[in-house]
Design an enzyme around this catalytic site. Structure first.
Site, PDB file in Angstrom:
ATOM      1  N   GLY A  51       0.993  -2.664   1.745  1.00  0.00           N
ATOM      2  CA  GLY A  51       1.187  -3.938   2.406  1.00  0.00           C
ATOM      3  C   GLY A  51       2.502  -4.077   3.138  1.00  0.00           C
ATOM      4  O   GLY A  51       2.557  -4.636   4.241  1.00  0.00           O
ATOM      5  N   THR A  52       3.576  -3.571   2.547  1.00  0.00           N
ATOM      6  CA  THR A  52       4.889  -3.711   3.181  1.00  0.00           C
ATOM      7  C   THR A  52       4.944  -2.982   4.512  1.00  0.00           C
ATOM      8  O   THR A  52       5.405  -3.528   5.519  1.00  0.00           O
ATOM      9  CB  THR A  52       5.997  -3.201   2.245  1.00  0.00           C
ATOM     10  OG1 THR A  52       6.089  -4.077   1.108  1.00  0.00           O
ATOM     11  CG2 THR A  52       7.342  -3.164   2.945  1.00  0.00           C
ATOM     12  N   SER A  84      -3.059  -3.853   0.790  1.00  0.00           N
ATOM     13  CA  SER A  84      -2.450  -2.867  -0.089  1.00  0.00           C
ATOM     14  C   SER A  84      -3.449  -2.451  -1.161  1.00  0.00           C
ATOM     15  O   SER A  84      -4.059  -3.308  -1.811  1.00  0.00           O
ATOM     16  CB  SER A  84      -1.193  -3.450  -0.744  1.00  0.00           C
ATOM     17  OG  SER A  84      -0.514  -2.487  -1.503  1.00  0.00           O
ATOM     18  N   GLY A  85      -3.611  -1.162  -1.363  1.00  0.00           N
ATOM     19  CA  GLY A  85      -4.634  -0.653  -2.269  1.00  0.00           C
ATOM     20  C   GLY A  85      -4.411  -0.964  -3.734  1.00  0.00           C
ATOM     21  O   GLY A  85      -5.366  -1.170  -4.486  1.00  0.00           O
ATOM     22  N   THR A 124       1.116  13.784   7.813  1.00  0.00           N
ATOM     23  CA  THR A 124      -0.138  14.213   7.199  1.00  0.00           C
ATOM     24  C   THR A 124      -0.692  13.104   6.313  1.00  0.00           C
ATOM     25  O   THR A 124       0.028  12.525   5.496  1.00  0.00           O
ATOM     26  CB  THR A 124       0.084  15.484   6.355  1.00  0.00           C
ATOM     27  OG1 THR A 124       0.603  16.512   7.195  1.00  0.00           O
ATOM     28  CG2 THR A 124      -1.218  15.955   5.731  1.00  0.00           C
ATOM     29  N   CYS A 153       8.129  -8.455  -6.366  1.00  0.00           N
ATOM     30  CA  CYS A 153       9.000  -8.028  -5.267  1.00  0.00           C
ATOM     31  C   CYS A 153      10.217  -8.932  -5.131  1.00  0.00           C
ATOM     32  O   CYS A 153      11.309  -8.483  -4.809  1.00  0.00           O
ATOM     33  CB  CYS A 153       8.218  -8.002  -3.963  1.00  0.00           C
ATOM     34  SG  CYS A 153       6.860  -6.815  -3.965  1.00  0.00           S
TER      35      CYS A 153
END
Length: 389
Positions: free
Chosen positions: A71-72, A201-202, A239, A328
């Protein structure tokens, strides 16, 4: 002592099948997706499938999905990218006063480059003031950035109405939405909502940390943060994190398939937890209380007469893990929640608030035990703090 994890807004447990896929890609299909031999081509196909799985969840085209580290990075890529790319058209940005630090601090950093931004106010429930939007838009405004679901109080932001308010002034304004807390937990269609950029974000939806994506509406461009080999269609060189990307794709698909069942389980956990707190006096919910105005996975509660950090550690000794605001935000010197401040809560209320965030992996038994622990710990803490005055 069995641990109860009620901090899923900070991060989630990776699902077994998602972790299995990531491990398989690391150990068996570890080829570079840019390589032309079969092992590389198989890795490329898995990345392509993940792009399709994700795009299907938001009504997007696969080529509109750019994989990032989370996300960041996605928020930085969108906000910085748009402001830099459209600097000749305007240098003004609007963000809500309850945005995640990755948007808030990016906006502040842009001030040093002669950009400008304004904070869109919120009400006492943490919901943006739509009436203020047309008044805040200036001739040099190019981007509005508002999160889909607030990460501290769970408030749902009226994105469709925000788009309409923007269009009432000027149709060419761009809209970025931080959907980190909402993606996979609610139906989402970027075209119906009029979203130009969307960040995810995962690790908020049971995928590994270090995974995420940015949706970029076809026809729009922003300069890449990273240059090099031109991966991700030139958007993000380096990559690809193939195991993480494939795991994220599967996690997104599972979230879409199981969305209703997961939500029903989370609502049961939430209601069981709140019912257990009825045995305790002196607490209230911060944020929306009407069901249509919040996502049930995030619950922010003020406990009168306590300090949240002290209570948090007392709960941890009993195996209950919760948060005092955003994880955060705890890295900043001023740890008082900027979200609760923007909602104009009293200092004592902010200092006495905890965030509880649930996932479908939580159980009603955990919720019952968690409320019992709180009911046991809060009264003596109140007494101790009162005597210590």
């Amino acid at each position: 002592m069995q641990e109860i994890y009620f901090d899923n807004a900070a991060t989630t447990q990776v699902l077994p099948e998602v972790a299995d896929l990531a491990l398989h890609m690391m150990r068996e299909e570890y080829g570079n997706p840019s390589a032309l031999y079969q092992k590389g081509l198989r890795a490329e196909r898995c990345v392509k499938q993940a792009r399709e799985q994700i795009a299907a969840q938001i009504g997007a085209k696969p080529q509109e999905i750019i994989f990032t580290s989370g996300g960041t990075e996605s928020n930085n890529m969108a906000v910085r990218g748009v402001m830099h790319n459209r600097a000749k058209r305007g240098r003004h940005l609007i963000i809500s006063s309850v945005e995640h630090q990755s948007v808030m601090q990016t906006a502040r950093a842009l001030l040093e480059e002669d950009f400008d931004f304004d904070l869109l106010p919120v009400n006492g429930q943490g919901v943006i003031n739509l009436a203020a939007v047309p008044k805040m838009i200036r001739p040099d405004t190019v981007l509005v950035s508002v999160m889909l679901v607030n990460n501290e109080v769970g408030a749902l932001q009226p994105i469709a109405e925000l788009r309409q308010a923007m269009n009432s002034v000027r149709a060419n304004l761009l809209l970025h939405v931080d959907a980190v807390q909402g993606f996979g937990k609610m139906p989402l269609d970027v075209h119906q909502l009029g979203i130009d950029f969307l960040s995810v974000s995962g690790h908020k939806l049971h995928a590994p940390k270090g995974t995420g994506f940015l949706y970029v509406r076809q026809g729009l461009r922003v300069p890449p943060l990273l240059t090099g080999g031109g991966q991700e269609g030139g958007w993000r060189s380096g990559t690809e994190n193939v195991p993480g990307i494939c795991a994220l794709g599967l996690a997104a698909q599972l979230a879409g398939e199981q969305m209703q069942a997961r939500r029903e389980q989370i609502e049961k956990v939430r209601q069981t937890f709140l019912q257990g707190l009825q045995n305790l006096d002196g607490w209230e919910i911060n944020g929306p209380t009407a069901e249509a105005a919040y996502l049930p996975n995030i619950l922010n509660i003020y406990f009168a007469g306590v300090k949240s950090e002290i209570l948090l550690h007392l709960l941890e000794t009993e195996g209950l893990l919760v948060a005092a605001g955003s994880a955060c935000a705890n890295n900043h010197k001023d740890s008082l929640s900027h979200v609760l401040r923007a909602m104009q809560l009293r200092r004592a209320q902010i200092e006495g608030s905890l965030r509880f965030s649930f996932s479908h992996l939580n159980t009603t038994e955990e919720a019952e035990r968690a409320s019992q622990i709180i009911c046991q710990q809060v009264p003596p803490l109140r007494e101790t703090l009162h005597l210590g005055r």
